[in-house]
Design an enzyme around this catalytic site. Structure first.
Site, PDB file in Angstrom:
ATOM      1  N   HIS A  43      44.357  44.224  44.551  1.00 22.52           N
ATOM      2  CA  HIS A  43      43.967  44.831  43.278  1.00 22.52           C
ATOM      3  C   HIS A  43      44.970  45.925  42.911  1.00 22.52           C
ATOM      4  CE1 HIS A  43      41.784  46.963  40.195  1.00 22.52           C
ATOM      5  NE2 HIS A  43      41.082  45.854  40.034  1.00 22.52           N
ATOM      6  N   GLU A  95      45.408  40.345  35.819  1.00 21.35           N
ATOM      7  CA  GLU A  95      44.837  41.609  35.370  1.00 21.35           C
ATOM      8  C   GLU A  95      45.960  42.556  34.963  1.00 21.35           C
ATOM      9  OE1 GLU A  95      40.679  42.221  37.196  1.00 21.35           O
ATOM     10  OE2 GLU A  95      42.149  43.170  38.493  1.00 21.35           O
TER      11      GLU A  95
HETATM   12  P1  PGA Z   1      37.481  46.539  34.093  1.00 21.71           P
HETATM   13  O1  PGA Z   1      38.183  46.314  35.516  1.00 21.71           O
HETATM   14  O2  PGA Z   1      36.670  45.318  33.790  1.00 21.71           O
HETATM   15  O3  PGA Z   1      36.639  47.768  34.287  1.00 21.71           O
HETATM   16  O4  PGA Z   1      38.596  46.771  33.102  1.00 21.71           O
HETATM   17  C1  PGA Z   1      38.702  45.065  35.806  1.00 21.71           C
HETATM   18  C2  PGA Z   1      39.250  45.010  37.195  1.00 21.71           C
HETATM   19  O5  PGA Z   1      39.915  45.946  37.643  1.00 21.71           O
HETATM   20  O6  PGA Z   1      39.018  44.005  37.886  1.00 21.71           O
END
Ligand code: PGA
Length: 296
Positions: A122, A193
């Site tokens: 992540h 992401e």
């Molecule tokens: P968010 O986070 O939906 O709060 O933008 C997404 C993530 O980091 O997986």
């Protein structure tokens, strides 16, 4: 409704000759809630109980998972026991044995409490020093224990501005699967992401990628996967979108041909918004894809 694809299932070869052969497979949607470090144990268990009482035991027609903090995995697992919601973790140590690893949580330990998924790489961890090599080690270990990794990839705002989005994402994708046993690689998931789209205390007003930006990057990730792994395995891997997903945009995003699932952070830690997202994904899963059309 789409059914899940497993290696060895019959595939539908796209007759269009392209450089990388494209295979049309059916990939079952997946919705994952990443609870990050938002909740204490009592809050996590309350949330799991509300989700359980709303969803019951009915199969929603797609895969569902939540990834609470390590401390709440057992309680959340118990609260979700009779539901279709699987439990995952937010990281795993790369060593493939238990032992003298202070502060780490091993794959064997995660499996022992019922985890099926693990989020890896992540951006919030990468910002603390997580490297592509560490992610690759963790992917290998997770797979060896039959945990399905969800590898997060994505560019920063600066990389996007400088035109380095695809180079960065390709590097992260290739590094994560480098040397992975081809017979299990289809169990890997990727989550695109973009860092600038993720909500956090530093970026509370983050906005999601547009549907066009997401579609372009998902297409690119699929091409990278089929190039790296061959058409069959490269087409079987599910690619999720994450970054400011909420009830208002979940349906639109999941309708994008190349998006196989959603990884939801902040909107997954409130039962109302999470359940609305479940509803939005369910509508798409049972509606426009009834013809069984995969995306690849
Ligand atoms: P968010 O986070 O939906 O709060 O933008 C997404 C993530 O980091 O997986």
């Amino acid at each position: 409704m789409r059914s899940s694809f497993r290696l060895g299932d019959p595939v539908d070869i796209d007759p269009t000759p392209t450089l990388v052969p494209r295979i049309r497979v059916k990939r079952r949607f997946i919705l994952v809630g990443a609870w990050k470090a938002y909740l204490n144990d009592d809050g996590a268990i309350d949330l799991a109980r509300s989700i359980a009482s709303e969803l019951g035991s009915r199969d929603p027609g797609f895969d569902l998972a939540v990834c609470p903090s390590f401390v709440s995995i057992v309680g959340v697992r118990d609260a979700l026991r009779d539901t279709p919601v699987a439990v995952g973790a937010q990281n795993v140590f790369w060593a493939d044995t238990n032992g003298a690893f202070t502060g780490q949580v091993t794959a064997s330990q995660l499996v022992s409490v019922g985890c099926r998924y693990v989020i890896l790489g992540h951006s919030e961890l990468r910002q603390l020093g997580e490297t592509d090599e560490m992610v690759n080690d963790r992917v290998g270990t997770a797979l060896a224990f039959d945990l399905a990794p969800i590898v997060c990839v994505g560019e920063s705002a600066e990389e996007r501005r400088e035109g380095r989005t695809k180079t960065r994402v390709e590097q992260q994708v290739r590094a994560a699967i480098d040397g992975i046993d081809p017979s299990v690689v289809a169990k890997v998931h990727f989550a695109y992401e973009p860092l600038w789209a993720i909500k956090s205390h530093n970026n509370p007003d983050a906005t999601p990628a547009t549907v066009e930006q997401a579609a372009e990057m998902h297409h690119f990730i699929r091409d990278t996967l089929t190039e790296a792994l061959g058409a069959e395995s490269g087409s079987a891997i599910r690619v999720l979108y994450g970054g400011s997903v909420g009830p208002e945009n979940a349906g639109e995003l999941i309708s994008v041909k190349e998006i196989d699932g959603l990884l939801v952070g902040s909107a997954s830690v409130k039962s109302t918004s999470f359940l609305q997202i479940v509803g939005a994904v369910g509508e798409v899963a049972s509606g426009s894809f009834q013809d069984g059309g995969g995306h690849a």
